[in-house]
Write a protein that holds these residues in place. Structure first.
Motif, PDB file in Angstrom:
ATOM      1  N   GLN A 174       2.964   8.113  -7.550  1.00 38.53           N
ATOM      2  CA  GLN A 174       3.527   9.499  -7.427  1.00 38.53           C
ATOM      3  C   GLN A 174       4.645   9.730  -8.647  1.00 38.53           C
ATOM      4  O   GLN A 174       4.706  10.585  -9.360  1.00 38.53           O
ATOM      5  CB  GLN A 174       4.074  10.078  -6.301  1.00 38.53           C
TER       6      GLN A 174
ATOM      7  N   ASP B  64       0.764  -1.233  -0.032  1.00 43.08           N
ATOM      8  CA  ASP B  64       0.041  -0.127  -0.017  1.00 43.08           C
ATOM      9  C   ASP B  64       0.662   1.287   0.026  1.00 43.08           C
ATOM     10  O   ASP B  64       0.697   2.238  -0.655  1.00 43.08           O
ATOM     11  CB  ASP B  64      -0.812  -0.206   1.204  1.00 43.08           C
TER      12      ASP B  64
ATOM     13  N   LYS C  14       2.544   1.339  -3.091  1.00 41.25           N
ATOM     14  CA  LYS C  14       2.027   1.803  -4.482  1.00 41.25           C
ATOM     15  C   LYS C  14       1.610   3.354  -4.690  1.00 41.25           C
ATOM     16  O   LYS C  14       1.594   3.917  -5.408  1.00 41.25           O
ATOM     17  CB  LYS C  14       0.571   1.063  -4.269  1.00 41.25           C
ATOM     18  N   VAL C  15       1.674   3.923  -3.334  1.00 41.36           N
ATOM     19  CA  VAL C  15       1.367   5.381  -3.318  1.00 41.36           C
ATOM     20  C   VAL C  15       2.549   6.206  -3.946  1.00 41.36           C
ATOM     21  O   VAL C  15       2.567   7.034  -4.870  1.00 41.36           O
ATOM     22  CB  VAL C  15       1.244   5.911  -1.710  1.00 41.36           C
ATOM     23  N   SER C  16       3.797   5.574  -3.602  1.00 42.00           N
ATOM     24  CA  SER C  16       5.255   6.070  -3.880  1.00 42.00           C
ATOM     25  C   SER C  16       5.278   5.919  -5.541  1.00 42.00           C
ATOM     26  O   SER C  16       5.540   6.834  -6.345  1.00 42.00           O
ATOM     27  CB  SER C  16       6.262   5.500  -3.256  1.00 42.00           C
TER      28      SER C  16
END
Length: 151
Positions: A98, A90, A93-95
């Motif tokens: 981005q 999780d 995935k955010v990184s």
């Protein structure tokens, strides 16, 4: 036409479109976003098994558009993104999203990154719902409507 054939045709069409834009796809942001996308699709189900990692690495090495960059550099970046995703999916995935989102300012690069995700996802003939969902999220990250790619 069988679903398998449609997926294969779609991936081939995307690759042809990418090849046509090869000379426009040489920036570091595109390189990084492409490797992030490859890792994200490989980890779509939350994990990356060694055979899947090898298959994606092989696709990266043979992709005409990605030959704009040194293979060992691509491999290192792909492995780094895979490590982020496997350590904590999780957060990783955010990184990774981005990184992909940084191409949003250049529509040609943004579309190419999404197309690479579709090519990688469909390469095994099974662009499954999880992989489609990940590529859909990437579409939002770059500001492109997923419907543009039938997602």
């Amino acid at each position: 036409m069988a679903l398998w054939d449609r997926i294969k045709d779609s991936a081939n069409t995307m690759q042809t479109q990418l090849n046509a834009k090869k000379n426009d796809l040489k920036s570091g942001a595109f390189r990084d976003a492409s490797m992030a996308m490859c890792a994200l699709v490989a980890a779509a189900d939350g994990s990356i098994d060694p055979s899947e990692r090898q298959r994606v690495a092989s696709l990266i090495a043979t992709n005409e558009v990605l030959k704009n960059f040194a293979a060992d550099d691509l491999q290192t970046r792909f492995n780094d993104y895979c490590s982020k995703l496997t350590a904590d999916f999780d957060f990783g995935k955010v990184s990774v999203l981005q990184t992909i989102g940084k191409t949003g300012k250049k529509p040609v690069e943004a579309r190419a990154v999404i197309q690479i995700g579709i090519v990688i996802g469909g390469a095994d003939g099974n662009f499954d719902k999880t992989e489609q969902g990940i590529v859909r999220e990437a579409c939002y990250a770059v500001g492109i409507a997923p419907s543009e790619f039938d997602l």
